[in-house]
Scaffold this active site. Sequence first.
Site, PDB file in Angstrom:
ATOM      1  N   LYS A 221       0.845  -1.196   0.000  1.00 28.23           N
ATOM      2  CA  LYS A 221       0.000   0.000   0.000  1.00 28.23           C
ATOM      3  C   LYS A 221       0.884   1.251   0.000  1.00 28.23           C
ATOM      4  CE  LYS A 221      -3.057   2.625   3.098  1.00 28.23           C
ATOM      5  NZ  LYS A 221      -3.693   2.635   4.437  1.00 28.23           N
ATOM      6  N   ASP A 226      -2.565  10.560   3.647  1.00 27.04           N
ATOM      7  CA  ASP A 226      -3.993  10.254   3.730  1.00 27.04           C
ATOM      8  C   ASP A 226      -4.711  11.301   4.571  1.00 27.04           C
ATOM      9  OD1 ASP A 226      -6.482   9.104   3.725  1.00 27.04           O
ATOM     10  OD2 ASP A 226      -5.977   7.563   5.211  1.00 27.04           O
ATOM     11  N   LYS A 233      -9.998  13.221   8.251  1.00 25.17           N
ATOM     12  CA  LYS A 233      -9.475  12.921   9.574  1.00 25.17           C
ATOM     13  C   LYS A 233      -9.354  14.196  10.403  1.00 25.17           C
ATOM     14  CE  LYS A 233      -6.337   9.245   7.918  1.00 25.17           C
ATOM     15  NZ  LYS A 233      -6.801   8.086   8.686  1.00 25.17           N
ATOM     16  N   ASP A 244       1.647   6.358   5.773  1.00 23.98           N
ATOM     17  CA  ASP A 244       0.617   5.487   5.203  1.00 23.98           C
ATOM     18  C   ASP A 244       1.095   4.774   3.942  1.00 23.98           C
ATOM     19  OD1 ASP A 244      -1.838   4.414   5.798  1.00 23.98           O
ATOM     20  OD2 ASP A 244      -2.983   5.825   4.596  1.00 23.98           O
ATOM     21  N   ASP A 303     -12.175   7.198   4.060  1.00 21.84           N
ATOM     22  CA  ASP A 303     -10.943   6.976   4.812  1.00 21.84           C
ATOM     23  C   ASP A 303     -10.554   5.504   4.831  1.00 21.84           C
ATOM     24  OD1 ASP A 303      -8.730   7.739   6.255  1.00 21.84           O
ATOM     25  OD2 ASP A 303      -9.743   7.767   8.194  1.00 21.84           O
ATOM     26  N   GLU A 305      -9.508   3.926   2.236  1.00 25.87           N
ATOM     27  CA  GLU A 305      -9.036   3.991   0.844  1.00 25.87           C
ATOM     28  C   GLU A 305      -7.935   2.982   0.544  1.00 25.87           C
ATOM     29  OE1 GLU A 305      -5.647   5.274   2.734  1.00 25.87           O
ATOM     30  OE2 GLU A 305      -7.695   5.821   3.228  1.00 25.87           O
ATOM     31  N   ARG A 307      -7.604  -0.153   1.223  1.00 27.05           N
ATOM     32  CA  ARG A 307      -8.096  -1.438   0.704  1.00 27.05           C
ATOM     33  C   ARG A 307      -8.586  -1.306  -0.740  1.00 27.05           C
ATOM     34  NH1 ARG A 307     -12.362  -1.836   5.459  1.00 27.05           N
ATOM     35  NH2 ARG A 307     -10.567  -0.795   6.400  1.00 27.05           N
TER      36      ARG A 307
END
Length: 454
Positions: A221, A226, A233, A244, A303, A305, A307
């Site tokens: 990933k 993010d 967030k 991230d 949020d 995202e 996956r």
Amino acid sequence: MPDSFAPASETSLPIWCVTPSTLEGPDVPDAARAFAAAAGFKGEPGKLLPVPGAGGTLAGFLFGVPANGGDAFAAGVLPGLLPEGTFHLEGNFHPLSALAFGLGTYRFDRYRTKKANGSAQLQLGQSEDAEHLARTVAAVTLVRDLVNTPANDMGPAELEEAAQALAAHHGAAFRTVEGEALIAQNFPLIHAVGRAATRAPRLLDFTWGDPSHPKVTLVGKGVCFDTGGLDIKPSSGMLLMKKDMGGAANALGLAHMVMARKLKVRLRVLIPAVENAIAGDAFRPSDILQSRKGVSVEIGNTDAEGRLVLADALALADEEAPDLMIDFATLTGAARVALGPQLPPAYTDDDALAADLARHALEQNDPLWRMPLWKPYASMLESKMADINNAGAGGFAGSITAALFLARFVEAAKSWLHLDIYAWNPSSRPGRPEGGEAQTIRALDALLAERYGA
């Protein structure tokens, strides 16, 4: 050889590793033992005592190590305690002590005007595998540097540059699918997550090794920052979001180890590199998006995202039915609630893989914990409008439902492992300084070497 380690030297000073009981043993010179008694040193774990020599010189150091095993990385504190120079270990030190020393020399000073001074170096013993130590320290350093670099200097393009440099170093074939080409080549979820950013989303893809060898595919990933998207967030939740892309960093670290070992595999590395930003064309809650696999996804939360981008990459990887597919992702806060920052959950239906990985994790002091792919929880991902929802309903079992979401996009791979890593040390421990961290890749390196030897 990394700067952590030094070639053989007649001027190397000894570090006598002792416990309260072995301090009185025959391995410690009489003069050092006498000085320890005079100084009140009792061999407590983590304590370091300089031992004077003739004429005001140093004869060496006494270093307290844990009895009965303790922290295998206890020697990782030494680089921060020793003066500049060359040293070697004596006495009852742990087999991982040299590695711990090497990892403990790590400093991230890219943005400091005043750089760190030269550090202590360890002279390796005859039994040490210098090549293994060098590639391991290099891989962990690569991971830490990538994760520690802030998002203004580590966006999708910079992550691509790092991956391309690694591929070129090992002679791997590299390609990128960027921007609108993601739509044309059927990566709609990667495009949707990254399209609102000023820095174009992309899929990084490189292959290495003999095509006739077993196929091992790593997916990481690569969300370089993010915001949470439109489900934004809070500010406190964004403070660590430069990490991230820690899954991508760890995939690259393991790839380096595999290629440096020249394992008998056909390695493929896939990294969806995006920034989950906010703009007028950001994807929205309740949007229904198509995936590469043809599974329609209702967006329950922007949020969730990571996956989404992994789904397209996993679907691509799955199309060639690899023998082993491993994905790394800083995927859920639920994993941290369940197991904390030091113990990443591992998901697989392959019992033999899980058992082998657990054994190597223990041996390498690279912990993880198997969690269940509990199929009944898949009902939490049901959508009334689409094939699946990207956010589990009810707020329960968040790490498990995320793994089950990814499992929907894996069918042909002979074996699949999902790792929900943190990629960060909240505070410093021996050999593991605060900041970006490599997790699970040393255990996986040992497992792959066992299965696909050099």
